[in-house]
Design a protein around this motif. Structure first.
Motif, PDB file in Angstrom:
ATOM      1  N   GLY A   1       0.811  -1.199   0.000  1.00 56.42           N
ATOM      2  CA  GLY A   1       0.000   0.000   0.000  1.00 56.42           C
ATOM      3  C   GLY A   1       0.850   1.257   0.000  1.00 56.42           C
ATOM      4  O   GLY A   1       2.046   1.249   0.265  1.00 56.42           O
ATOM      5  N   ALA A   2       0.200   2.370  -0.303  1.00 52.50           N
ATOM      6  CA  ALA A   2       0.894   3.657  -0.345  1.00 52.50           C
ATOM      7  C   ALA A   2       0.904   4.289   1.038  1.00 52.50           C
ATOM      8  O   ALA A   2      -0.118   4.311   1.733  1.00 52.50           O
ATOM      9  CB  ALA A   2       0.184   4.584  -1.331  1.00 52.50           C
TER      10      ALA A   2
ATOM     11  N   THR B   1      -4.430  10.721  -3.216  1.00 54.40           N
ATOM     12  CA  THR B   1      -3.145  10.072  -2.948  1.00 54.40           C
ATOM     13  C   THR B   1      -2.779   9.142  -4.105  1.00 54.40           C
ATOM     14  O   THR B   1      -3.578   8.916  -5.016  1.00 54.40           O
ATOM     15  CB  THR B   1      -3.221   9.249  -1.648  1.00 54.40           C
ATOM     16  OG1 THR B   1      -3.939   8.033  -1.901  1.00 54.40           O
ATOM     17  CG2 THR B   1      -3.926  10.023  -0.538  1.00 54.40           C
ATOM     18  N   ARG B   2      -1.594   8.583  -4.039  1.00 52.44           N
ATOM     19  CA  ARG B   2      -1.157   7.636  -5.076  1.00 52.44           C
ATOM     20  C   ARG B   2      -2.021   6.392  -5.122  1.00 52.44           C
ATOM     21  O   ARG B   2      -2.112   5.722  -6.140  1.00 52.44           O
ATOM     22  CB  ARG B   2       0.295   7.229  -4.832  1.00 52.44           C
ATOM     23  CG  ARG B   2       1.306   8.328  -5.159  1.00 52.44           C
ATOM     24  CD  ARG B   2       2.709   7.785  -5.032  1.00 52.44           C
ATOM     25  NE  ARG B   2       3.012   7.375  -3.668  1.00 52.44           N
ATOM     26  CZ  ARG B   2       3.876   6.413  -3.355  1.00 52.44           C
ATOM     27  NH1 ARG B   2       4.484   5.733  -4.311  1.00 52.44           N
ATOM     28  NH2 ARG B   2       4.107   6.133  -2.088  1.00 52.44           N
ATOM     29  N   ALA B   3      -2.638   6.063  -3.996  1.00 55.92           N
ATOM     30  CA  ALA B   3      -3.496   4.883  -3.937  1.00 55.92           C
ATOM     31  C   ALA B   3      -4.963   5.229  -4.183  1.00 55.92           C
ATOM     32  O   ALA B   3      -5.839   4.397  -3.975  1.00 55.92           O
ATOM     33  CB  ALA B   3      -3.346   4.202  -2.577  1.00 55.92           C
TER      34      ALA B   3
ATOM     35  N   ARG C   1      -1.321   3.103   5.779  1.00 53.84           N
ATOM     36  CA  ARG C   1      -1.129   2.472   4.479  1.00 53.84           C
ATOM     37  C   ARG C   1      -2.466   2.439   3.762  1.00 53.84           C
ATOM     38  O   ARG C   1      -3.449   1.941   4.296  1.00 53.84           O
ATOM     39  CB  ARG C   1      -0.604   1.041   4.652  1.00 53.84           C
ATOM     40  CG  ARG C   1       0.821   0.965   5.151  1.00 53.84           C
ATOM     41  CD  ARG C   1       1.812   1.201   4.032  1.00 53.84           C
ATOM     42  NE  ARG C   1       3.182   1.297   4.538  1.00 53.84           N
ATOM     43  CZ  ARG C   1       4.241   1.453   3.747  1.00 53.84           C
ATOM     44  NH1 ARG C   1       4.079   1.505   2.434  1.00 53.84           N
ATOM     45  NH2 ARG C   1       5.451   1.530   4.262  1.00 53.84           N
TER      46      ARG C   1
ATOM     47  N   HIS D   1      -4.759   1.341   0.400  1.00 62.88           N
ATOM     48  CA  HIS D   1      -4.795   0.256  -0.592  1.00 62.88           C
ATOM     49  C   HIS D   1      -5.796   0.591  -1.693  1.00 62.88           C
ATOM     50  O   HIS D   1      -6.863   1.141  -1.447  1.00 62.88           O
ATOM     51  CB  HIS D   1      -5.187  -1.050   0.091  1.00 62.88           C
ATOM     52  CG  HIS D   1      -4.239  -1.434   1.181  1.00 62.88           C
ATOM     53  ND1 HIS D   1      -3.123  -2.191   0.957  1.00 62.88           N
ATOM     54  CD2 HIS D   1      -4.221  -1.102   2.497  1.00 62.88           C
ATOM     55  CE1 HIS D   1      -2.460  -2.341   2.102  1.00 62.88           C
ATOM     56  NE2 HIS D   1      -3.102  -1.688   3.047  1.00 62.88           N
ATOM     57  N   ARG D   2      -5.419   0.252  -2.899  1.00 62.21           N
ATOM     58  CA  ARG D   2      -6.284   0.514  -4.042  1.00 62.21           C
ATOM     59  C   ARG D   2      -7.506  -0.396  -4.007  1.00 62.21           C
ATOM     60  O   ARG D   2      -7.454  -1.496  -3.534  1.00 62.21           O
ATOM     61  CB  ARG D   2      -5.508   0.285  -5.352  1.00 62.21           C
ATOM     62  CG  ARG D   2      -4.380   1.307  -5.552  1.00 62.21           C
ATOM     63  CD  ARG D   2      -3.749   1.113  -6.924  1.00 62.21           C
ATOM     64  NE  ARG D   2      -2.637   2.049  -7.096  1.00 62.21           N
ATOM     65  CZ  ARG D   2      -2.775   3.294  -7.531  1.00 62.21           C
ATOM     66  NH1 ARG D   2      -4.003   3.738  -7.819  1.00 62.21           N
ATOM     67  NH2 ARG D   2      -1.749   4.083  -7.690  1.00 62.21           N
TER      68      ARG D   2
END
Length: 340
Positions: A118-119, A215-217, A337, A339-340
């Protein structure tokens, strides 16, 4: 005729040959252990309070201190055990057991294993303290030292904003609501923010900030809160109303959600527990080391009223208190963290 000199001194005067004061030691020991027991009795209130805190607002306040009650009852019980005051020791240690059964489940849940992968996302919750504006430089140092991605601030006055605005150039995305009282709030972010709004939270004068953080996720919903402080029947009612409003305030946010800030409630207050259940949130910051108030006291005497709450699809990596910068609260930093 009187007896011989040896016979005349063989009776009561023979006590003088024994150690001075030996016959008073048991009585002194009993008085000391009685005093220990009397001093420990008040700790039974906070030990039992988490089980009946809904009965009255004063019991709800006592429910904030089961950890301190546990510590003192264990010390007093150990002293009484050493003095062989078995019944008193059992009584106090039984109270310690009640405190432990409310504390340990909270600590164990907070210490669950973090999600894998995760990101990462670093969040910082800070109660700046109205009237503490002269510590601006120390506050900025504490924030920069934590290296967060997103910062939520409570007790934001116009004077605080004068320094925080230019002092945090690396956080270009922000939403600011200053108030000369105690309920100004602000959100600073390195990451883009969407749909940012000030929302009422139970009482109109203590609003929350709601936002979506990209966010990136993927997007994550965020709610920054500062609920009213307890201390009377009316104050407790206002705080509990604000806590109950957290779940509905999250309804329009993405499924991945975080709520952080100063809740003015501990994990052992019934309204806080009810809010967690209603909003389907976990207290990522309920571990033994995440006590934040009052900052001037050492760890064992502080209580956890600042929190980071997460939905089931947000993992907890670590939570820790930050540096003291003069506020009555310590900052609370959470590594999560996503998660997508």
């Amino acid at each position: 005729m009187p007896g011989s000199p040896r016979e005349a001194t063989a009776g009561p005067l023979s006590l003088a040959s024994r150690p001075p004061g030996w016959h008073g030691l048991p009585a002194v020991r009993e008085r000391i252990t009685n005093l220990v027991a009397v001093l420990a009795l008040p700790a039974l209130g906070p030990a039992v309070a988490p089980y009946c805190a809904s009965w009255h607002w004063t019991i709800d306040l006592l429910a904030c201190f089961p950890v301190q009650a546990l510590g003192w009852l264990l010390v007093a019980g150990a002293i009484l055990l050493a003095a062989r005051r078995w019944r008193l020791a059992a009584f106090l240690l039984g109270g310690a057991g009640l405190a432990a059964t409310s504390i340990l489940p909270v600590w164990c849940r907070a210490g669950a294993a973090p999600h894998e992968g995760g990101a990462p996302l670093r969040l910082l919750g800070v109660n700046l303290l109205r009237g503490n504006e002269l510590q601006m430089a120390e506050a900025l140092d504490a924030v920069r030292g934590a290296a967060p991605d997103v910062i939520f601030c409570a007790e934001v006055t116009p004077a605080w904003l004068e320094g925080l605005g230019p002092g945090l150039p690396d956080f270009p995305h922000r939403y600011l609501h200053a108030d000369p009282g105690y309920y100004g709030v602000a959100l600073f972010s390195r990451l883009p923010l969407r749909e940012v709004a000030l929302v009422p939270l139970g009482v109109p004068w203590a609003p929350a900030i709601r936002a979506i953080v990209d966010t990136r996720a993927g997007p994550i919903g965020l709610l920054g809160v500062h609920t009213p402080r307890p201390g009377s029947a009316e104050r407790n009612e206002n705080r509990d109303r604000a806590l109950a409003a957290i779940g509905p305030a999250l309804a329009s946010l993405p499924e991945a959600r975080v709520v952080l800030g100063d809740f003015n409630a501990t994990p052992w207050n019934p309204a806080f527990r009810a809010m967690l259940a209603d909003a389907a949130l976990a207290d990522a910051s309920a571990g033994a080391a995440s006590t934040t108030w009052p900052a001037v006291l050492p760890w064992p005497l502080r209580i956890p009223i600042d929190h980071v709450l997460t939905s089931a699809n947000v993992g907890r990596e670590a939570v820790a208190v930050g540096a003291d910068f003069g506020s009555d609260h310590l900052p609370l930093l959470a590594e999560l963290r996503l998660h997508r």
